[in-house]
Design an enzyme around this catalytic site. Structure first.
Site, PDB file in Angstrom:
ATOM      1  N   GLN A 201      34.352  11.911 -14.921  1.00  0.00           N
ATOM      2  CA  GLN A 201      34.281  11.806 -13.464  1.00  0.00           C
ATOM      3  C   GLN A 201      34.997  12.991 -12.830  1.00  0.00           C
ATOM      4  OE1 GLN A 201      33.517   9.748 -10.732  1.00  0.00           O
ATOM      5  NE2 GLN A 201      34.852  10.894  -9.357  1.00  0.00           N
ATOM      6  N   ARG A 203      35.653  14.940  -8.755  1.00  0.00           N
ATOM      7  CA  ARG A 203      35.374  15.251  -7.357  1.00  0.00           C
ATOM      8  C   ARG A 203      35.856  16.661  -7.044  1.00  0.00           C
ATOM      9  NH1 ARG A 203      40.342  11.894  -6.404  1.00  0.00           N
ATOM     10  NH2 ARG A 203      41.804  13.123  -5.160  1.00  0.00           N
ATOM     11  N   ASN A 204      36.310  17.372  -8.090  1.00  0.00           N
ATOM     12  CA  ASN A 204      36.838  18.725  -7.952  1.00  0.00           C
ATOM     13  C   ASN A 204      36.132  19.668  -8.921  1.00  0.00           C
ATOM     14  OD1 ASN A 204      39.039  18.161  -6.057  1.00  0.00           O
ATOM     15  ND2 ASN A 204      39.949  17.004  -7.733  1.00  0.00           N
ATOM     16  N   ALA A 301      41.422   9.155  -9.677  1.00  0.00           N
ATOM     17  CA  ALA A 301      40.940   8.697  -8.362  1.00  0.00           C
ATOM     18  C   ALA A 301      42.073   8.478  -7.364  1.00  0.00           C
ATOM     19  CB  ALA A 301      40.112   7.417  -8.492  1.00  0.00           C
TER      20      ALA A 301
END
Length: 399
Positions: A201, A203-204, A301
């Site tokens: 996972q 997000r960066n 997260a």
């Protein structure tokens, strides 16, 4: 191949049959409609793609409270967070007594129809119930927490019922090479001939430590491949936009992963920043997309200082109901380049005598400052080709 959660097969809510799809689109134009929130739109996209199997739509209040409090719905099924369609009083008035409505997309110009919903309940959510869900999911009541702020800014009416999804919002259009449904990822895994699959996972953008962590996990569990699965939805201010992340990650995978060992994919959802509880959600839909293992690292997260470094790992041992998921959690420590060993390692594996000074460690603030000044971080921290993409982005902001 690993089974989806609570079902022998995936249950995507997208209407794939073209005749049914056309008929629903025509019907939707004459139905009462409401423009839903961005979090609800993300939920619809995930439901449509099969990621939230076996859910059939938006939760009622009892199920949402059960998910928040114990990750258990009223029928005994497991789900780690509430999946809600929260609307304000004006939207409730627009629905009136309609039992079937159109849900419109808040994130696309013109607010096109995203889904058709059969309304089973419209329930007023009290401030006490909102606070209870907030505290359980986010573990804080701080209004500065971006997830808390987004959650508490919604209306106080939960509109629940099954949905039929008619499009995937802007994700399919803006990210045609990256956005994938759980159905598509399962099919691609089969095409690759992979059995053991690690999911990562992000997000960066991925720096050297993230890249090596994927290699470590694949080696340790004997995986055939890794699915790098990036969030394509809304983030907090200051986070790097999805197109830039996508380009940087693709360049890294192209140059530093052997052929047929990596898939670059993304999913349409707004980040919750809910730390441990979001880690469980991430594992949930990674099993549904076909991964057998999921990497959970330090402060997964998380945001700010709201969560302990490894709370997102211990929740799987302490709070997730036994047998709820088959996917295995690969628990990672902080990973960095050791100048003594001339390679990236997990800090917990460092031989005796290693100190913090023996690792190449840069804060996010320092990295952003360097990139903005046109200065590449050291190659031990970031691949030069990745750094170039990020430098161009940060310098464009300065310009």
């Amino acid at each position: 191949m690993i089974k989806p959660i609570g079902s022998d097969t995936l249950l995507p809510l997208f209407v794939y049959d073209s005749e049914k799809h056309d008929a629903l689109m025509k019907e939707a134009e004459n139905l009462p409609s409401i423009t839903i929130t961005s979090p609800a739109a993300g939920n619809a996209v995930m439901l449509g793609g099969g990621y939230f199997t076996p859910l059939k739509g938006f939760m009622n209040l009892a199920d949402a409270m059960g998910a928040a409090e114990k990750m258990i719905l009223t029928d005994g099924a497991f789900f780690p967070v509430p999946v809600l369609n929260m609307v304000d009083d004006a939207a409730v008035a627009a629905i009136d007594d309609a039992r079937r409505i159109a849900l419109r997309d808040p994130n696309v110009e013109g607010n096109p129809v995203l889904a058709v919903m059969d309304v089973e309940n419209i329930e007023k959510v009290s401030e006490e119930q909102m606070a209870s869900m907030r505290d359980k999911v986010y573990r804080t009541d701080d209004p500065e927490h971006p997830g808390v702020a987004a959650f508490m800014s919604q209306g106080r009416n939960a509109v629940s019922g099954p949905i039929q999804v008619l499009n995937f919002s802007y994700f399919q259009m803006d990210f045609p090479d990256t956005f994938r449904t759980a159905v598509e990822i399962r099919n691609e895994i089969k095409e690759h001939g992979w059995n053991k699959v690690v999911a990562f996972q992000t997000r960066n953008p991925m720096h050297r430590a993230h890249e090596e962590l994927c290699h470590m996990a694949m080696k340790d569990v004997g995986a055939d491949g890794v699915v790098i699965h990036m969030l394509l939805g809304k983030l907090k201010p200051g986070d790097i936009p999805a197109p830039v992340r996508d380009a940087a990650i693709r360049k890294m995978a192209e140059l530093y992963f052997p052929p047929n060992t990596v898939m670059i994919t993304g999913y349409g959802f707004d980040m919750l920043y809910a730390g441990p509880r979001e880690a469980v959600l991430h594992a949930y839909f990674r099993q549904n997309m076909g991964a057998t293992h999921f990497i959970v690292g330090r402060d997964h997260a998380g945001v700010g200082d709201y969560y302990g470094d490894f709370d997102a790992q211990t929740i799987f041992d302490e709070e997730v109901p036994e047998g709820a998921m088959e996917i295995e959690i690969y628990k990672a420590d902080h990973t960095a380049y050791s100048t003594k060993l001339n390679k990236v390692i997990m800090m917990r594996d460092a031989p005796a005598g290693h100190t913090k000074e023996d690792f190449v460690l840069l804060s996010g603030t320092k990295v952003r400052e360097m990139l903005g000044n046109g200065e590449a971080p050291p190659p031990e921290f970031s691949r030069p080709e990745v750094a170039k993409i990020l430098m161009d982005y940060y310098q464009s902001l300065n310009d």
